[in-house]
Design an enzyme around this catalytic site. Structure first.
Site, PDB file in Angstrom:
ATOM      1  N   CYS B  86       0.966  -1.229   0.040  1.00 31.04           N
ATOM      2  CA  CYS B  86      -0.033  -0.139   0.101  1.00 31.04           C
ATOM      3  C   CYS B  86       0.682   1.329   0.102  1.00 31.04           C
ATOM      4  O   CYS B  86       1.522   1.369  -0.804  1.00 31.04           O
ATOM      5  CB  CYS B  86      -1.036  -0.016   1.291  1.00 31.04           C
ATOM      6  SG  CYS B  86      -2.473   1.020   1.168  1.00 31.04           S
ATOM      7  N   HIS B 194      -3.390  -5.689   0.952  1.00 31.93           N
ATOM      8  CA  HIS B 194      -2.720  -5.626   2.024  1.00 31.93           C
ATOM      9  C   HIS B 194      -2.602  -7.453   2.587  1.00 31.93           C
ATOM     10  O   HIS B 194      -3.715  -8.007   3.234  1.00 31.93           O
ATOM     11  CB  HIS B 194      -3.477  -5.281   3.201  1.00 31.93           C
ATOM     12  CG  HIS B 194      -3.318  -3.719   3.237  1.00 31.93           C
ATOM     13  ND1 HIS B 194      -2.359  -3.247   3.884  1.00 31.93           N
ATOM     14  CD2 HIS B 194      -3.928  -2.839   2.582  1.00 31.93           C
ATOM     15  CE1 HIS B 194      -2.697  -1.944   3.765  1.00 31.93           C
ATOM     16  NE2 HIS B 194      -3.691  -1.508   3.039  1.00 31.93           N
ATOM     17  N   GLU B 196      -0.831  -8.730   4.788  1.00 36.83           N
ATOM     18  CA  GLU B 196      -0.775  -8.710   6.325  1.00 36.83           C
ATOM     19  C   GLU B 196      -2.301  -8.742   6.815  1.00 36.83           C
ATOM     20  O   GLU B 196      -2.409  -9.172   8.102  1.00 36.83           O
ATOM     21  CB  GLU B 196       0.090  -7.647   6.736  1.00 36.83           C
ATOM     22  CG  GLU B 196      -0.432  -6.547   7.140  1.00 36.83           C
ATOM     23  CD  GLU B 196      -0.626  -5.373   5.654  1.00 36.83           C
ATOM     24  OE1 GLU B 196      -0.458  -6.354   4.712  1.00 36.83           O
ATOM     25  OE2 GLU B 196      -0.830  -4.354   5.781  1.00 36.83           O
TER      26      GLU B 196
END
Lengths: 76, 222
Positions: B86, B194, B196
């Site tokens: 990002c 993302h 994560e």
């Protein structure tokens, strides 16, 4: 010494903000607007011995991203 | 097996990224933007999402000039691994480690939802845990995720098999549906989605786990 830097998205790079402004102008009845491009103006206060070449270097290194933006320098 | 996660003023995914690395078995240290060196022996640097320096000037532009980013650039030039997610992707393009730039979303809106990503290549330490053609669900959360590069650069990315992920249903206007790209040596990945945030059951999806697990395996054996 003062300098003014104009930063614009390059031709061919989509400017969705400019497009949104164009639509809004159209909605207000301004029917003669054929295109809008939105950019930035950056004013610099510089030491007396600064040169246009210094400002150009600033543009290349930080003020503009030359992948997507073009710039012009105006000494005031 | 060491990871370092860079923290800028305005980073907000730094801890999520650190946890994802930790769960895969990395020792993680957090590195402050004013530090001028990475910790000794770091295998991979994570550049997290967020709004570094308030997105002033351009997303990632100020962060790219910070002391720690000079160290990250040197790390990448030495052949070190790096993952930018990002805002981290935006920063990596601003440093020049990755080509192209991220523009305002074509629809002008901030978009926050899980999207389908197609894995375009399994040939990298990041994507080795997937198969090319896999479709995975990974959240996006960005206002400026519209990937742009000139036609020549996009052609080169495709020719060199450097598009890691593409959007199945392009949410932001990215050229060629590109969601994530690899560096020329395939050791740096920048992506807007993302992973994560898709690495724990509590996230509602774990499709990102394979990336961190593969990283742990490959970095160790490298």
């Amino acid at each position: 010494m003062k300098a003014r830097v104009h930063v614009m998205l390059k031709n061919g790079v989509l400017d969705p903000q400019g497009e949104a402004v164009r639509h809004a102008l159209g909605a207000l009845g301004f029917d003669k607007v054929e295109g809008v491009r939105q950019g930035k103006v950056i004013d610099l206060d510089l030491a007396a011995d600064a040169t246009e070449a210094d400002v150009t270097e600033m543009c290349e290194k930080l003020l503009a991203n030359t992948v997507i933006e073009s710039y012009s320098v105006e000494l005031l | 097996m060491k990871a370092a996660v860079v923290v800028f003023p305005g980073s907000n995914c730094d801890r999520d990224l650190a946890v994802a690395f930790e769960q895969a078995g990395f020792d993680v240290s957090m590195v402050w933007h004013k530090d001028s060196a990475l910790p000794e022996g770091v295998d991979i640097v994570g550049v997290p999402g967020g709004f570094s320096y308030g997105d002033y000037l351009r997303c990632g532009a100020i962060a790219a000039q910070s002391p720690i980013c000079k160290a990250v650039v040197e790390h990448a030039h030495r052949g070190g691994y790096a993952l930018g997610v990002c805002n981290g992707f935006q920063i990596l393009t601003e440093t020049g480690i990755l080509p192209g730039a991220l523009l305002r979303n074509a629809g002008l809106k901030y978009i926050c939802r899980t999207v389908d990503l197609k894995v375009e290549t399994a040939n990298s330490v990041f994507t080795d845990g997937y198969s090319a053609g896999d479709v995975i669900g990974v959240p996006i959360a960005h206002h400026d995720g519209n990937y742009f590069a000139d036609a020549e650069t996009v052609a080169a990315l495709k020719d060199q098999d450097r598009v890691a992920f593409s959007y199945v249903d392009n949410p932001n206007g990215s050229v060629a549906d590109i969601a994530g790209i690899l560096s020329e040596n395939r050791r740096v990945l920048g992506m807007m989605p993302h992973p994560e945030r898709a690495s724990d059951e509590g996230h509602g999806g774990t499709d990102g786990t394979a990336m961190f697990r593969a990283l742990a395996g490959m970095v160790t054996s490298a």
